[in-house]
Design a protein around this motif. Structure first.
Motif, PDB file in Angstrom:
ATOM      1  N   UNK A  28       0.827  -1.198   0.000  1.00 52.39           N
ATOM      2  CA  UNK A  28       0.000   0.000   0.000  1.00 52.39           C
ATOM      3  C   UNK A  28       0.862   1.247   0.000  1.00 52.39           C
ATOM      4  N   UNK A  29       0.570   2.186  -0.910  1.00 47.93           N
ATOM      5  CA  UNK A  29       1.305   3.446  -0.982  1.00 47.93           C
ATOM      6  C   UNK A  29       0.339   4.622  -1.096  1.00 47.93           C
ATOM      7  N   UNK A  30       0.817   5.770  -0.713  1.00 48.02           N
ATOM      8  CA  UNK A  30       0.046   7.011  -0.798  1.00 48.02           C
ATOM      9  C   UNK A  30       0.714   7.919  -1.821  1.00 48.02           C
ATOM     10  N   UNK A  31      -0.069   8.439  -2.775  1.00 42.98           N
ATOM     11  CA  UNK A  31       0.476   9.370  -3.769  1.00 42.98           C
ATOM     12  C   UNK A  31      -0.393  10.621  -3.803  1.00 42.98           C
ATOM     13  N   UNK A  32       0.222  11.721  -4.242  1.00 43.71           N
ATOM     14  CA  UNK A  32      -0.500  13.001  -4.304  1.00 43.71           C
ATOM     15  C   UNK A  32      -0.656  13.530  -5.722  1.00 43.71           C
ATOM     16  N   UNK A  33       0.154  13.043  -6.650  1.00 42.88           N
ATOM     17  CA  UNK A  33       0.071  13.544  -8.019  1.00 42.88           C
ATOM     18  C   UNK A  33      -0.214  12.400  -8.984  1.00 42.88           C
ATOM     19  N   UNK A  34      -0.745  12.759 -10.144  1.00 37.44           N
ATOM     20  CA  UNK A  34      -1.063  11.752 -11.156  1.00 37.44           C
ATOM     21  C   UNK A  34       0.202  11.119 -11.716  1.00 37.44           C
ATOM     22  N   UNK A  35       1.273  11.888 -11.804  1.00 35.18           N
ATOM     23  CA  UNK A  35       2.537  11.331 -12.289  1.00 35.18           C
ATOM     24  C   UNK A  35       3.069  10.287 -11.315  1.00 35.18           C
ATOM     25  N   UNK A  36       2.992  10.585 -10.020  1.00 35.70           N
ATOM     26  CA  UNK A  36       3.390   9.601  -9.005  1.00 35.70           C
ATOM     27  C   UNK A  36       2.541   8.344  -9.136  1.00 35.70           C
ATOM     28  N   UNK A  37       1.250   8.567  -9.352  1.00 33.68           N
ATOM     29  CA  UNK A  37       0.311   7.450  -9.450  1.00 33.68           C
ATOM     30  C   UNK A  37       0.678   6.526 -10.606  1.00 33.68           C
ATOM     31  N   UNK A  38       0.987   7.104 -11.758  1.00 25.55           N
ATOM     32  CA  UNK A  38       1.295   6.296 -12.940  1.00 25.55           C
ATOM     33  C   UNK A  38       2.532   5.435 -12.721  1.00 25.55           C
ATOM     34  N   UNK A  39       3.485   5.941 -11.981  1.00 24.64           N
ATOM     35  CA  UNK A  39       4.689   5.157 -11.669  1.00 24.64           C
ATOM     36  C   UNK A  39       4.365   4.073 -10.650  1.00 24.64           C
ATOM     37  N   UNK A  40       3.628   4.450  -9.606  1.00 21.93           N
ATOM     38  CA  UNK A  40       3.326   3.516  -8.524  1.00 21.93           C
ATOM     39  C   UNK A  40       2.457   2.356  -8.986  1.00 21.93           C
ATOM     40  N   UNK A  41       1.497   2.634  -9.885  1.00 19.39           N
ATOM     41  CA  UNK A  41       0.569   1.576 -10.289  1.00 19.39           C
ATOM     42  C   UNK A  41       1.281   0.502 -11.094  1.00 19.39           C
TER      43      UNK A  41
END
Length: 214
Positions: free
Chosen positions: A142-155
């Motif tokens: 489980x991770x927490x992201x704040x930006x869409x760019x972070x999200x795309x990397x994390x997913x």
């Protein structure tokens, strides 16, 4: 729920069932060379069988003589039975029983004295161990992201992503189209701090959980 249970706890050896979910919590397997030995083992374990059942523990004494003990061991392991007990002539001589736990695959020889209490504690330990392992795996994933760019990397790394969402189906559909991730749930508990949507920057009531479905 059953699929989640299987995927969360099971391993390469087969099913692993938490004791509270297992239809058979304890399987007793006699190791006998002839009917006389089997009768002796049956009498040897009978008080323990009654004591276990008196505690509400579901236990099966598997005296099916058409299958070898090794076959039974593998079958109960494959089906995820939390505790397996093996009893042979030497155990009767020594007042012992071999106890195997499914979650760790560990075996130990125990004295039959107060065996019902020992097995009850063991089942509680197995239940807690499986819960803690599953909880730790969830936390690691489980991770927490704040930006869409972070999200795309994390997913791309998999797991569960906590992120703000503006509450519109259009934004959720965009995320799905661009990343193949969808909202798995809106948590009832946890951090309910308002924020801004990672995609649109619009107000968000709280974080939701995104993940890819497999």
């Amino acid at each position: 729920l059953m699929g989640a249970l299987i995927m969360t706890h099971s391993d390469d050896h087969g099913l692993v069932l938490p004791p509270r979910m297992a239809p058979i919590q304890v399987a007793m397997v006699p190791i006998a060379k002839n009917p006389e030995q089997l009768d002796a083992i049956r009498a040897y374990v009978d008080p323990s069988l009654k004591a276990l059942r008196a505690k509400g523990i579901t236990v099966k004494f598997d005296d099916d003589d058409t299958k070898k003990p090794g076959w039974k061991f593998a079958e109960y392991e494959f089906k995820g039975c939390p505790v397996r007990m093996a009893i042979g002539p030497r155990d009767m001589e020594n007042g012992t029983v071999e106890v195997a736990r499914r979650d760790t695959m560990e075996k130990q020889v125990m004295q039959m004295t107060d065996i019902a209490d020992k097995v009850e504690h063991l089942l509680q330990a197995i239940q807690e161990n499986l819960y803690q392992k599953a909880l730790a795996m969830r936390e690691r994933s489980t991770r927490v992201v704040d930006s869409y760019e972070e999200f795309k990397i994390a997913i791309e790394e998999g797991g569960f992503i906590h992120a703000h969402w503006d509450g519109t189906p259009e934004t959720e559909e965009r995320v799905k189209d661009e990343t193949k991730a969808t909202i798995r749930c809106i948590p009832l508990e946890g951090d309910a701090t308002p924020g801004v949507c990672m995609v649109t920057g619009k107000p968000s009531a709280r974080r939701v959980i995104f993940a890819r479905a497999y």
